[in-house]
Design an enzyme around this catalytic site. Sequence first.
Site, PDB file in Angstrom:
ATOM      1  N   ASP A  36     -27.130 -37.824  27.910  1.00  9.79           N
ATOM      2  CA  ASP A  36     -28.018 -36.772  28.397  1.00  9.79           C
ATOM      3  C   ASP A  36     -27.245 -35.526  28.825  1.00  9.79           C
ATOM      4  OD1 ASP A  36     -30.299 -38.112  27.932  1.00  9.79           O
ATOM      5  OD2 ASP A  36     -30.963 -38.293  30.011  1.00  9.79           O
ATOM      6  N   ASP A 294     -42.271   2.760   2.928  1.00  6.51           N
ATOM      7  CA  ASP A 294     -41.835   1.365   2.986  1.00  6.51           C
ATOM      8  C   ASP A 294     -42.785   0.545   3.840  1.00  6.51           C
ATOM      9  OD1 ASP A 294     -39.571   1.489   1.356  1.00  6.51           O
ATOM     10  OD2 ASP A 294     -38.374   2.310   2.984  1.00  6.51           O
TER      11      ASP A 294
END
Length: 508
Positions: A36, A294
């Site tokens: 852990d 664009d």
Amino acid sequence: MKLAYWMYAGPAHIGTLRIASSFRNVHAIMHAPLGDDYFNVMRSMLERERNFTPVTASIVDRNVLARGSQDKVINNIIRKDKEENPDLIVLTPTCTSSILQEDLANFVERAQMDTEGDVILADVNHYRYNELQAADRTLHQIVKFYLDKANKKCELPNEKTKNPSVNIIGISTLGFHAKHDCTELQKLMKDLGITVNMIIPEKASVHDLKNLTKAWFNLVPYRELGLSVAKYLESEFNIPYIDITPIGVVETAKCIRKIQQVINEQGKNVNFEDYINKQTLYVSEAAWFSRSIDCQNLTGKKAVVFGDNTHAAAMTKILAREMGIDVVLAGTYCKYDAEWFKEQVSEYCGEVLISDNNGEIANTIARLEPSAIFGTQMERHVGKRLNIPCGVIASPIHIQNFPIGYKPFCGYEGTNQITDLIYNSFTLGMEDHLLEIFGGHDTKETITKGISANSDLNWNKEAQTELNKIPGFVRGKVKRNTEKFARERNLSEVTIEVMYAAKETIGN
């Protein structure tokens, strides 16, 4: 508790460790089994830290299970206090310590008798809170602990700073582009003539927390971390807070105008309109780009947005409001704050999804067939399988989202970074057919059964070969439509005849 294949937010102890390791000279002790303690490796790798992470694992092993862990935990706290001389040690509960029902508060009380520094137990329920909630609660707990301590000693400042000042709350280790955002926010405050009083928790000293009360206002850039501290400081010390995230042209201007209002209400006369106009016209390229050919080519394209509350809400607004993109779905995994998210995004998207189930999200994306996804690394993997480009905008993230170069998301420079991310996410996805024509990466003959594991359809070799002839940028759509056609007719295998029948019926 449920078994999770993928988790959007980690367990509670990760949130606590993020806060403890962000402060300067604070050490965390995690009571957990071996394995852990991956936080240390994760933080060192992602943050590219040169120093050891200040987290020690007090390992639960068979000896601890047989005799109890009180002595071991207390000895580890005392040992680290002598070795590291920290200002504060935070004992972090974990799933294991909760299962063992250990009295960690008593361990802290016992250890405090023999330590020079302060010792506290992180007040987070490992089964009730996730990483983000635990981080927010731990930061609140530490701030309150030291303000209460200063108040008892009559050490709290009585006055505000002479000039307008701000506390930036919520900058922590393992935050999404958080360090770069912090730099951008500091630049923004300097441009506005505002002094940064404190930044917490990143690189702050717990002994300086008493100075939080000197600020004119608090800025909380991320809703997930720091909001409870800001509310506490407002209720106890009458310090107003601003929780408008300055991401995107519109929201950054909105945040600055709110700052202007808060400062003027405290007797100062400031006007930031000229600054907003200058930054919008000449520093941020996003406003210009939104009117360019664009961006106009992107108008009406479909996008899905998913992430934490802060970034998913901000990206949804930018796409819909600033770039004219059709957000067919906006979602978040922060289920505990769902109402706020719905309120923020409902008018900008077609659907709202509140879920932490990756399979549900993946299947929804497959159903909607967007031109681009803006999500976490999990959605990026989904996009790979569906041949849909994905820009990563929120945690959980990969090491590539901890860039060494300067890439903020906040402020006016952040607008440029986000604009590039959006444009590239859409346009780069159009190149797959060229890669295929000239021999690119997308020529493998791997066919997945579906975006989730519940598909029972198989593709025979002839059908697989035919599917691989289809350009990559539409192959995913053809595959999904064909499988939908087959399921509606209760077919268990896709053959080339089924493909042709589906094409005639659906018009792939």
